[in-house]
Design a protein around this motif. Structure first.
Motif, PDB file in Angstrom:
ATOM      1  N   VAL A   1     -10.322 -14.849 -21.940  1.00 36.36           N
ATOM      2  CA  VAL A   1      -9.363 -15.883 -21.538  1.00 36.36           C
ATOM      3  C   VAL A   1      -9.858 -16.652 -20.322  1.00 36.36           C
ATOM      4  O   VAL A   1     -10.489 -16.094 -19.425  1.00 36.36           O
ATOM      5  CB  VAL A   1      -7.981 -15.272 -21.248  1.00 36.36           C
TER       6      VAL A   1
ATOM      7  N   ARG B   1     -13.443 -20.902 -26.911  1.00 40.99           N
ATOM      8  CA  ARG B   1     -13.353 -19.623 -26.234  1.00 40.99           C
ATOM      9  C   ARG B   1     -14.106 -18.568 -27.032  1.00 40.99           C
ATOM     10  O   ARG B   1     -13.918 -18.462 -28.249  1.00 40.99           O
ATOM     11  CB  ARG B   1     -11.883 -19.201 -26.085  1.00 40.99           C
TER      12      ARG B   1
ATOM     13  N   ARG C   1     -13.151 -17.820 -14.220  1.00 43.68           N
ATOM     14  CA  ARG C   1     -12.020 -17.995 -15.127  1.00 43.68           C
ATOM     15  C   ARG C   1     -11.120 -19.135 -14.653  1.00 43.68           C
ATOM     16  O   ARG C   1     -10.827 -19.251 -13.468  1.00 43.68           O
ATOM     17  CB  ARG C   1     -11.197 -16.718 -15.226  1.00 43.68           C
TER      18      ARG C   1
ATOM     19  N   ASP D   1     -10.413  -3.065 -29.790  1.00 44.53           N
ATOM     20  CA  ASP D   1     -10.063  -4.258 -29.020  1.00 44.53           C
ATOM     21  C   ASP D   1      -9.748  -3.954 -27.555  1.00 44.53           C
ATOM     22  O   ASP D   1      -9.375  -4.855 -26.801  1.00 44.53           O
ATOM     23  CB  ASP D   1      -8.863  -4.971 -29.649  1.00 44.53           C
ATOM     24  N   THR D   2      -9.892  -2.701 -27.145  1.00 43.54           N
ATOM     25  CA  THR D   2      -9.556  -2.336 -25.765  1.00 43.54           C
ATOM     26  C   THR D   2     -10.377  -3.131 -24.757  1.00 43.54           C
ATOM     27  O   THR D   2      -9.843  -3.653 -23.768  1.00 43.54           O
ATOM     28  CB  THR D   2      -9.782  -0.827 -25.534  1.00 43.54           C
TER      29      THR D   2
ATOM     30  N   LYS E   1     -12.366  -9.489 -21.598  1.00 42.77           N
ATOM     31  CA  LYS E   1     -11.395 -10.493 -22.070  1.00 42.77           C
ATOM     32  C   LYS E   1     -11.987 -11.898 -21.885  1.00 42.77           C
ATOM     33  O   LYS E   1     -12.548 -12.220 -20.839  1.00 42.77           O
ATOM     34  CB  LYS E   1     -10.066 -10.360 -21.337  1.00 42.77           C
TER      35      LYS E   1
ATOM     36  N   TYR F   1     -19.969  -8.888 -30.996  1.00 43.18           N
ATOM     37  CA  TYR F   1     -19.124  -7.902 -30.332  1.00 43.18           C
ATOM     38  C   TYR F   1     -19.018  -6.621 -31.148  1.00 43.18           C
ATOM     39  O   TYR F   1     -19.111  -5.509 -30.607  1.00 43.18           O
ATOM     40  CB  TYR F   1     -17.728  -8.479 -30.085  1.00 43.18           C
TER      41      TYR F   1
ATOM     42  N   ALA G   1     -15.477 -12.455 -27.057  1.00 47.44           N
ATOM     43  CA  ALA G   1     -15.487 -11.541 -25.909  1.00 47.44           C
ATOM     44  C   ALA G   1     -16.524 -12.061 -24.916  1.00 47.44           C
ATOM     45  O   ALA G   1     -17.438 -12.801 -25.295  1.00 47.44           O
ATOM     46  CB  ALA G   1     -15.825 -10.117 -26.338  1.00 47.44           C
TER      47      ALA G   1
ATOM     48  N   ARG H   1     -11.800  -6.024 -25.224  1.00 48.95           N
ATOM     49  CA  ARG H   1     -11.468  -7.451 -25.312  1.00 48.95           C
ATOM     50  C   ARG H   1     -10.188  -7.795 -24.559  1.00 48.95           C
ATOM     51  O   ARG H   1      -9.962  -8.951 -24.204  1.00 48.95           O
ATOM     52  CB  ARG H   1     -11.328  -7.875 -26.774  1.00 48.95           C
ATOM     53  N   TYR H   2      -9.365  -6.794 -24.303  1.00 55.18           N
ATOM     54  CA  TYR H   2      -8.164  -6.999 -23.495  1.00 55.18           C
ATOM     55  C   TYR H   2      -8.355  -6.442 -22.089  1.00 55.18           C
ATOM     56  O   TYR H   2      -7.422  -6.460 -21.286  1.00 55.18           O
ATOM     57  CB  TYR H   2      -6.958  -6.339 -24.162  1.00 55.18           C
ATOM     58  N   GLY H   3      -9.557  -5.980 -21.814  1.00 52.97           N
ATOM     59  CA  GLY H   3      -9.880  -5.430 -20.501  1.00 52.97           C
ATOM     60  C   GLY H   3     -11.023  -6.197 -19.853  1.00 52.97           C
ATOM     61  O   GLY H   3     -10.942  -7.420 -19.694  1.00 52.97           O
TER      62      GLY H   3
END
Length: 444
Positions: free
Chosen positions: A248, A258, A178, A238-239, A246, A197, A261, A241-243
């Protein structure tokens, strides 16, 4: 003088190492290879079963501060980890086989350590350190139950699958860390677009889990830090995708954008022949794991070298039973160490074993126990597990939140963490000087 140490995991090996280097004879009891728990498979000591990562390496992090403290105190685990590290960006990950073999050789060749390869079902006489881990045998668990006169608390821990490196489709996956942190090839990334996804997500939440034993179903509680990916996914679309998925800090070289996922794979060994699925601890049936995880782009033809497993972990009500020396309040000749005390994580378990070993040795030497300051990470953890004001006790890993607040408020997070780490390490140094420990070792 002799101490019996039960269990040759991370905590037990560190406890035995600390004692032996003080000139104290140690009987180290380990039931492998005669008997294995459901999660253990390797014959060596200090086996890593959930992940090969010892978390963040940088000093200005909770895990990094704890590592620095352990190295200051002569940690065998850290010595092996540094020697057999594999690239993992900002984390310290190891080749788990070489890591275990090195610690096993060091322990078995020490003249003050005698390894007894048998299951313990009754605690030995004299000074004892119980470091058998949260997966102790039923016989020992019953002995501990009788000793503490307390209902055990329990939670479930899960391990992630491992795939063969040469079975990953690198026409789809790509190597990167990352934000380009690290060497660039620390992780293999499997990018997903929105459609991929959503298909994967639906398959994951509808997949069939492995059955739990009747007692496990009755006491089912999941530890947040090692939650099965299918349980996490059911919290919302979306859990993930933020865990752990992710996207980013990553760019798919095929699209220049980007991804929606990303599933990251981390090296398992120095030879880079095996990778584990980061954040994919699971209790799915093995056939379901093959079906669902093969839907991940780049893993369609993946060879699964080990499927994920889920197992029960047990820990005692330490705030009621232990003091900050990891010592039973009512029976001071008995110490506990490792995850059974409620410290959570590899380095946390090893560090607790170090402190238990030091204090068991000091007790035999007629010295007061080492009680580390709360400003140090190990001190904060030892105070947490012995805090009588804690009512609903749950496992705790190293984190900056367990440290006392700084007198001066620092808004910049990086500077605040650096300041906390520097303060903690100085506090540890001062405490070791006060107690006359490790005077032959230089600080940072």
């Amino acid at each position: 003088m002799k101490v019996s140490v039960i269990g040759a995991g991370l905590a037990g090996c560190e406890a035995a190492w600390q004692l032996a280097n003080r000139g104290i004879l140690v009987e180290l009891f380990e039931m492998k290879p005669q008997k294995y728990t459901p999660a253990h498979h390797y014959k060596g000591f200090a086996e890593l079963i959930c992940s090969n990562s010892l978390k963040a390496a940088r000093f200005d992090s909770a895990a990094g501060l704890l590592k620095a403290e352990m190295e200051r105190m002569g940690s065998l685990v850290m010595e092996s980890a540094r020697r057999f590290a594999v690239p993992a960006g900002g984390a310290l990950a190891v080749d788990r086989t070489l890591f275990s073999d090195y610690i096993t050789q060091k322990i078995t060749s020490h003249p003050n350590i005698r390894v007894v390869q048998e299951e313990v079902t009754e605690l030995p006489e004299g000074t004892v350190i119980v470091a058998a881990g949260p997966l102790m045998s039923e016989g020992l668990a019953q002995a501990v139950q009788r000793l503490v006169e307390e209902e055990h608390l329990s939670f479930f821990d899960a391990a992630a699958p491992i795939v063969a490196a040469d079975s990953i489709d690198m026409a789809v996956a790509f190597e990167a860390s990352r934000y380009s942190n690290g060497e660039g090839d620390d992780y293999i990334n499997c990018p997903m677009n929105k459609e991929e996804y959503e298909r994967f997500y639906e398959a994951l939440i509808s997949a069939e889990s492995a059955p739990l034993k009747e007692i496990d179903q009755r006491d089912f509680k999941v530890y947040e830090g090692c939650m099965p990916v299918e349980v996490m996914a059911k919290r919302g679309a979306d859990t993930l995708r933020y865990g752990p998925l992710k996207p980013v800090g990553l760019t798919d070289p095929r699209t220049g954008r980007r991804p929606w996922a990303v599933v990251q794979l981390r090296k398992e060994n120095a030879g880079s022949t095996m990778y584990n699925l980061v954040g994919f601890q699971t209790n799915l049936k093995w056939g379901e794991q093959k079906r669902v995880f093969s839907m991940i782009p780049g893993l369609k033809e993946a060879e699964f070298l080990r499927y994920g497993v889920m197992h029960r972990n047990t820990f005692i009500n330490s705030p009621k039973l232990l003091n900050a020396a990891f010592q039973l309040k009512k029976q001071p000749e008995i110490f506990f160490a490792g995850q059974i005390t409620g410290v959570e994580g590899y380095t946390e378990s090893a560090a607790s074993g170090m402190l238990a070993g030091v204090n068991a040795g000091r007790r035999l030497e007629g010295k007061e126990p080492v009680i580390l300051p709360r400003e140090s990470m190990l001190g904060a953890l030892s105070h947490y597990i012995s805090d009588e004001t804690v009512v609903n006790f749950q496992p705790m890993g190293a984190n900056m939140g367990v440290l006392p607040a700084l007198e001066e408020r620092i808004r910049d997070k990086k500077l605040r963490y650096r300041t906390l780490s520097e303060r903690g390490y100085r506090a540890l140094e001062a405490a070791l000087m006060k107690y006359g420990e490790y005077e032959d070792r230089k600080g940072m």
